[in-house]
Design a protein around this motif. Structure first.
Motif, PDB file in Angstrom:
ATOM      1  N   VAL A  31      25.767  80.339  51.113  1.00 34.84           N
ATOM      2  CA  VAL A  31      24.948  81.014  50.102  1.00 34.84           C
ATOM      3  C   VAL A  31      25.021  80.259  48.772  1.00 34.84           C
ATOM      4  O   VAL A  31      24.010  80.136  48.070  1.00 34.84           O
ATOM      5  CB  VAL A  31      25.360  82.499  49.940  1.00 34.84           C
ATOM      6  CG1 VAL A  31      24.702  83.124  48.719  1.00 34.84           C
ATOM      7  CG2 VAL A  31      24.978  83.287  51.190  1.00 34.84           C
ATOM      8  N   GLY A  32      26.164  79.711  48.464  1.00 35.09           N
ATOM      9  CA  GLY A  32      26.289  78.887  47.253  1.00 35.09           C
ATOM     10  C   GLY A  32      25.384  77.669  47.311  1.00 35.09           C
ATOM     11  O   GLY A  32      24.707  77.335  46.321  1.00 35.09           O
ATOM     12  N   ARG A  33      25.325  77.007  48.465  1.00 29.16           N
ATOM     13  CA  ARG A  33      24.443  75.849  48.627  1.00 29.16           C
ATOM     14  C   ARG A  33      22.973  76.264  48.638  1.00 29.16           C
ATOM     15  O   ARG A  33      22.114  75.533  48.142  1.00 29.16           O
ATOM     16  CB  ARG A  33      24.799  75.059  49.887  1.00 29.16           C
ATOM     17  CG  ARG A  33      26.086  74.255  49.693  1.00 29.16           C
ATOM     18  CD  ARG A  33      26.370  73.289  50.821  1.00 29.16           C
ATOM     19  NE  ARG A  33      26.821  73.997  52.009  1.00 29.16           N
ATOM     20  CZ  ARG A  33      26.173  73.996  53.173  1.00 29.16           C
ATOM     21  NH1 ARG A  33      25.069  73.325  53.346  1.00 29.16           N
ATOM     22  NH2 ARG A  33      26.657  74.671  54.190  1.00 29.16           N
ATOM     23  N   HIS A  34      22.690  77.450  49.191  1.00 28.37           N
ATOM     24  CA  HIS A  34      21.340  78.021  49.175  1.00 28.37           C
ATOM     25  C   HIS A  34      20.880  78.182  47.721  1.00 28.37           C
ATOM     26  O   HIS A  34      19.780  77.767  47.350  1.00 28.37           O
ATOM     27  CB  HIS A  34      21.371  79.363  49.923  1.00 28.37           C
ATOM     28  CG  HIS A  34      20.308  80.347  49.572  1.00 28.37           C
ATOM     29  ND1 HIS A  34      18.996  80.231  49.984  1.00 28.37           N
ATOM     30  CD2 HIS A  34      20.376  81.505  48.863  1.00 28.37           C
ATOM     31  CE1 HIS A  34      18.302  81.271  49.536  1.00 28.37           C
ATOM     32  NE2 HIS A  34      19.116  82.053  48.850  1.00 28.37           N
ATOM     33  N   PHE A  35      21.740  78.750  46.876  1.00 31.26           N
ATOM     34  CA  PHE A  35      21.404  78.969  45.473  1.00 31.26           C
ATOM     35  C   PHE A  35      21.213  77.629  44.756  1.00 31.26           C
ATOM     36  O   PHE A  35      20.283  77.462  43.962  1.00 31.26           O
ATOM     37  CB  PHE A  35      22.493  79.810  44.787  1.00 31.26           C
ATOM     38  CG  PHE A  35      22.098  80.291  43.412  1.00 31.26           C
ATOM     39  CD1 PHE A  35      21.162  81.298  43.248  1.00 31.26           C
ATOM     40  CD2 PHE A  35      22.664  79.723  42.289  1.00 31.26           C
ATOM     41  CE1 PHE A  35      20.790  81.739  41.977  1.00 31.26           C
ATOM     42  CE2 PHE A  35      22.298  80.157  41.020  1.00 31.26           C
ATOM     43  CZ  PHE A  35      21.367  81.157  40.868  1.00 31.26           C
ATOM     44  N   LEU A  41      14.964  73.111  43.276  1.00 34.54           N
ATOM     45  CA  LEU A  41      13.511  73.313  43.328  1.00 34.54           C
ATOM     46  C   LEU A  41      12.968  73.721  41.958  1.00 34.54           C
ATOM     47  O   LEU A  41      11.884  73.296  41.568  1.00 34.54           O
ATOM     48  CB  LEU A  41      13.145  74.371  44.371  1.00 34.54           C
ATOM     49  CG  LEU A  41      13.311  73.982  45.837  1.00 34.54           C
ATOM     50  CD1 LEU A  41      13.094  75.200  46.740  1.00 34.54           C
ATOM     51  CD2 LEU A  41      12.363  72.859  46.219  1.00 34.54           C
ATOM     52  N   LEU A  42      13.730  74.526  41.228  1.00 34.89           N
ATOM     53  CA  LEU A  42      13.336  74.945  39.890  1.00 34.89           C
ATOM     54  C   LEU A  42      13.269  73.735  38.957  1.00 34.89           C
ATOM     55  O   LEU A  42      12.295  73.547  38.230  1.00 34.89           O
ATOM     56  CB  LEU A  42      14.322  75.998  39.359  1.00 34.89           C
ATOM     57  CG  LEU A  42      14.011  76.628  38.012  1.00 34.89           C
ATOM     58  CD1 LEU A  42      12.697  77.398  38.055  1.00 34.89           C
ATOM     59  CD2 LEU A  42      15.150  77.530  37.580  1.00 34.89           C
ATOM     60  N   LYS A  43      14.291  72.884  38.992  1.00 32.55           N
ATOM     61  CA  LYS A  43      14.328  71.686  38.142  1.00 32.55           C
ATOM     62  C   LYS A  43      13.177  70.744  38.464  1.00 32.55           C
ATOM     63  O   LYS A  43      12.658  70.082  37.571  1.00 32.55           O
ATOM     64  CB  LYS A  43      15.655  70.946  38.314  1.00 32.55           C
ATOM     65  CG  LYS A  43      16.816  71.618  37.624  1.00 32.55           C
ATOM     66  CD  LYS A  43      18.096  70.834  37.841  1.00 32.55           C
ATOM     67  CE  LYS A  43      19.294  71.665  37.446  1.00 32.55           C
ATOM     68  NZ  LYS A  43      20.543  71.146  38.001  1.00 32.55           N
ATOM     69  N   LYS A  44      12.762  70.694  39.730  1.00 34.21           N
ATOM     70  CA  LYS A  44      11.658  69.818  40.142  1.00 34.21           C
ATOM     71  C   LYS A  44      10.289  70.420  39.824  1.00 34.21           C
ATOM     72  O   LYS A  44       9.262  69.801  40.059  1.00 34.21           O
ATOM     73  CB  LYS A  44      11.730  69.546  41.650  1.00 34.21           C
ATOM     74  CG  LYS A  44      12.886  68.677  42.062  1.00 34.21           C
ATOM     75  CD  LYS A  44      12.882  68.503  43.578  1.00 34.21           C
ATOM     76  CE  LYS A  44      14.069  67.660  44.027  1.00 34.21           C
ATOM     77  NZ  LYS A  44      14.126  67.574  45.491  1.00 34.21           N
TER      78      LYS A  44
END
Length: 105
Positions: A31-35, A41-44
């Motif tokens: 879940v940490g890696r999912h986040f 994706l947000l930064k991109k």
């Protein structure tokens, strides 16, 4: 001008993880890696919105709304989400279009 297509994928935990006592450090790490993947994706500039409902039961779900050039790219993004790739969440992809959105949250 080429407009990016919008997509949504809805995430649901596998049934075994609906019981808190079944969670281990492995699931927490996934879940940490999912986040972290969603943050990337947000930064991109691809992620529009991501979140989840409160609670931990059969009605619990998460959503990811994002942009991609094609359904193929959207499916690749969804399937590379660690929670999906490692089988702790099932995901369903759909084309989507944000109709209204306030400017600041």
């Amino acid at each position: 001008m080429h407009l990016k297509k919008q997509f949504i994928y809805v995430l649901k935990l596998i049934p075994a993880l609906l019981k808190e006592e079944n969670w281990t450090a492995k699931e927490e790490e996934i879940v940490g890696r999912h986040f972290k993947k969603l943050q990337e994706l947000l930064k991109k500039g691809k992620l529009i919105l991501a979140g989840k409902t409160d609670g931990l039961d059969e009605k619990t779900f998460g959503i990811v709304i994002f942009e991609a050039d094609s359904e193929e790219e959207a499916r690749k993004i969804m399937n590379s989400d660690p929670a999906v790739a490692e089988g702790i969440m099932k995901a369903e992809l759909s084309p989507y279009r944000v109709a209204l959105m306030r400017e600041s949250v």
